[in-house]
Design a protein around this motif. Structure first.
Motif, PDB file in Angstrom:
ATOM      1  N   ALA A  15      65.953  35.034  36.423  1.00 36.33           N
ATOM      2  CA  ALA A  15      67.227  35.142  35.708  1.00 36.33           C
ATOM      3  C   ALA A  15      67.694  36.587  35.563  1.00 36.33           C
ATOM      4  O   ALA A  15      68.800  36.825  35.088  1.00 36.33           O
ATOM      5  CB  ALA A  15      67.106  34.496  34.329  1.00 36.33           C
ATOM      6  N   PHE A  16      66.863  37.562  35.952  1.00 42.31           N
ATOM      7  CA  PHE A  16      67.247  38.961  35.801  1.00 42.31           C
ATOM      8  C   PHE A  16      68.550  39.242  36.539  1.00 42.31           C
ATOM      9  O   PHE A  16      68.783  38.740  37.629  1.00 42.31           O
ATOM     10  CB  PHE A  16      66.169  39.894  36.349  1.00 42.31           C
ATOM     11  N   THR A  17      69.391  40.072  35.923  1.00 37.20           N
ATOM     12  CA  THR A  17      70.664  40.429  36.532  1.00 37.20           C
ATOM     13  C   THR A  17      70.563  41.701  37.360  1.00 37.20           C
ATOM     14  O   THR A  17      71.415  41.946  38.204  1.00 37.20           O
ATOM     15  CB  THR A  17      71.752  40.612  35.460  1.00 37.20           C
ATOM     16  N   LYS A  77      57.138  42.880  32.415  1.00 37.86           N
ATOM     17  CA  LYS A  77      56.935  42.193  31.139  1.00 37.86           C
ATOM     18  C   LYS A  77      57.995  42.615  30.114  1.00 37.86           C
ATOM     19  O   LYS A  77      58.371  41.840  29.252  1.00 37.86           O
ATOM     20  CB  LYS A  77      55.543  42.521  30.599  1.00 37.86           C
ATOM     21  N   ARG A  78      58.485  43.856  30.241  1.00 40.66           N
ATOM     22  CA  ARG A  78      59.443  44.395  29.269  1.00 40.66           C
ATOM     23  C   ARG A  78      60.879  44.455  29.797  1.00 40.66           C
ATOM     24  O   ARG A  78      61.781  44.784  29.058  1.00 40.66           O
ATOM     25  CB  ARG A  78      59.000  45.805  28.866  1.00 40.66           C
ATOM     26  N   TRP A  79      61.089  44.174  31.063  1.00 47.90           N
ATOM     27  CA  TRP A  79      62.392  44.341  31.696  1.00 47.90           C
ATOM     28  C   TRP A  79      63.395  43.299  31.195  1.00 47.90           C
ATOM     29  O   TRP A  79      63.087  42.121  31.138  1.00 47.90           O
ATOM     30  CB  TRP A  79      62.244  44.238  33.209  1.00 47.90           C
ATOM     31  N   GLN A  80      64.565  43.726  30.832  1.00 54.29           N
ATOM     32  CA  GLN A  80      65.689  42.905  30.373  1.00 54.29           C
ATOM     33  C   GLN A  80      65.277  41.830  29.357  1.00 54.29           C
ATOM     34  O   GLN A  80      65.374  40.629  29.614  1.00 54.29           O
ATOM     35  CB  GLN A  80      66.400  42.275  31.567  1.00 54.29           C
ATOM     36  N   PRO A  81      64.845  42.244  28.174  1.00 54.86           N
ATOM     37  CA  PRO A  81      64.378  41.272  27.179  1.00 54.86           C
ATOM     38  C   PRO A  81      65.464  40.311  26.697  1.00 54.86           C
ATOM     39  O   PRO A  81      65.173  39.158  26.393  1.00 54.86           O
ATOM     40  CB  PRO A  81      63.863  42.151  26.034  1.00 54.86           C
ATOM     41  N   GLN A  82      66.713  40.764  26.639  1.00 53.12           N
ATOM     42  CA  GLN A  82      67.778  39.865  26.178  1.00 53.12           C
ATOM     43  C   GLN A  82      68.078  38.792  27.223  1.00 53.12           C
ATOM     44  O   GLN A  82      68.305  37.627  26.878  1.00 53.12           O
ATOM     45  CB  GLN A  82      69.031  40.667  25.840  1.00 53.12           C
ATOM     46  N   ILE A  83      68.079  39.160  28.498  1.00 54.21           N
ATOM     47  CA  ILE A  83      68.299  38.185  29.575  1.00 54.21           C
ATOM     48  C   ILE A  83      67.147  37.172  29.582  1.00 54.21           C
ATOM     49  O   ILE A  83      67.348  35.977  29.721  1.00 54.21           O
ATOM     50  CB  ILE A  83      68.383  38.893  30.947  1.00 54.21           C
TER      51      ILE A  83
END
Length: 185
Positions: A15-17, A77-83
């Motif tokens: 789901a990462f943008t 593990k920490r990348w784009q926490p809101q997404i």
């Protein structure tokens, strides 16, 4: 190997943008920024603070294979926490989760039924309540065995019992010898 935890994490990462940083310098700078210091990053990665500073400054470029793997894992593990949170929320509330697996499955049923374990390749859409249970258990620190039990219960209800339309007397589903496991949101 943590098949279920890693599989759920990989599904959320789809789901990462934006792609996560791929080289050591940007990965290290991101990690230092997230952890608010080189000391914390060094402690997390198991290397010296000075080595972290070398990567941040661009003086060191090629980490050892084990360090590169740890660095990539910690950044993702920490990348784009809101997404990540939105993807989990959507799966847990409306979208559900798809499990694609090739594993040995069998079940406990009344005498006279064909309950022998066999290798099955299933791609099953699980309802949102099971996605919510899987993600909640994962966040609570559940191990792979506990996540596997939740998935087995979901497959029992959705695949074997078809939402209550068949095999009502099915007691337990065995989900073992996993050859392939993938989740998709």
């Amino acid at each position: 190997m943590n098949k279920f935890g890693d599989g759920l994490e990989a599904a959320v990462q789809k789901a990462f943008t934006r792609p996560a940083p791929k080289t050591a310098g940007p990965q290290m700078r991101y990690l230092v920024k997230q952890l608010k210091g080189t000391k914390a990053a060094a402690d997390l990665l198991g290397i010296s603070q000075r080595q972290v500073e070398r990567y941040v400054a661009g003086k060191a470029k090629k980490p050892r294979a084990d360090l590169a793997a740890r660095l990539e894992r910690e950044v993702k593990k920490r990348w784009q926490p809101q997404i990540r949170a939105k993807a989990r929320q959507k799966a847990a509330s409306t979208g559900g989760i798809v499990i694609d697996t090739r594993a040995r499955m069998g079940y406990t049923a009344p005498i006279g039924s064909t309950d022998q374990d066999r290798i099955r390749h299933l791609t099953v859409a699980l309802p949102p309540r099971f996605a919510a249970r899987l993600f909640e258990a994962q966040e609570a620190g559940a191990n792979d065995t506990q996540l596997q039990e939740i998935a087995a219960e979901a497959l029992k209800e959705v695949y074997f019992q078809d939402g209550g339309r068949r095999a009502g007397s099915l007691e337990e589903v065995r989900f073992t010898d996993i050859e392939h496991l993938e989740f998709d949101l």
